[in-house]
Design an enzyme around this catalytic site. Sequence first.
Site, PDB file in Angstrom:
ATOM      1  CB  ALA A 156     -18.437  33.897 -56.640  1.00  0.00           C
ATOM      2  CG  ASP A 157     -15.881  38.682 -60.719  1.00  0.00           C
ATOM      3  OD1 ASP A 157     -15.489  37.789 -61.582  1.00  0.00           O
ATOM      4  OD2 ASP A 157     -15.618  39.675 -60.401  1.00  0.00           O
ATOM      5  CB  THR A 158     -12.895  37.760 -55.916  1.00  0.00           C
ATOM      6  OG1 THR A 158     -13.684  36.889 -55.382  1.00  0.00           O
ATOM      7  CG2 THR A 158     -12.048  38.405 -55.027  1.00  0.00           C
TER       8      THR A 158
ATOM      9  N   GLY B 195     -18.676  39.381 -55.162  1.00  0.00           N
ATOM     10  CA  GLY B 195     -19.941  39.430 -55.147  1.00  0.00           C
ATOM     11  C   GLY B 195     -20.438  37.694 -55.303  1.00  0.00           C
TER      12      GLY B 195
END
Length: 189
Positions: free
Chosen positions: A72-74, A109
């Site tokens: 994940a990436d924020t 994401g």
Amino acid sequence: MMNFNRPLILASNSPRRQELLRNAGFEFKVKTKEVDESYPEDTPPEEVAKYLAAKKGDAYGNDLKDEVVITADTIVKLNDQILGKPENYEDARRMLESLSSKEHEVITGVCIKSRDKQIVFDDTTQVYFKKLSEEEIDYYITNYRPYDKAGAYGIQEWIGMVGIEKIEGSFFTVVGLPVNKVYEALLTF
């Protein structure tokens, strides 16, 4: 615990993501790799989180046997500009001042990947900050050191409790993992 029929890996050192996935009832192992978090300059801001989540997932491509990995990436997006993780105190102060009394988007994401399948999706939440005083910003940075957080803040911390007037969307997306969407994706994976 949820009985997911394959070994699950969470590729994140984030204690917040680990807690969210654990609280959703999943058993998993944490395994991380260093991944360059750069992206092409022409990537639209709203696509960056998905791009980076997929890039992190791709780092596991040849290592997976029966496991399923979650990456994940924020990102924090303010007026089509991405606010990443602050480099230092001044950078954190600049970011929080720019978010003060404004609405912004937090986009997380997610990539769920196995040896033969990959799903990439994202979730967006609108966040509304009140006007933050200099004292509030200084207090928060000094006491919470938000240098590992996109946009220089954690919604679950003091600044979120006193500074965020409302959100539209998932609280968990802002924390770093849209748990409801991850849960549904894993059920059908």
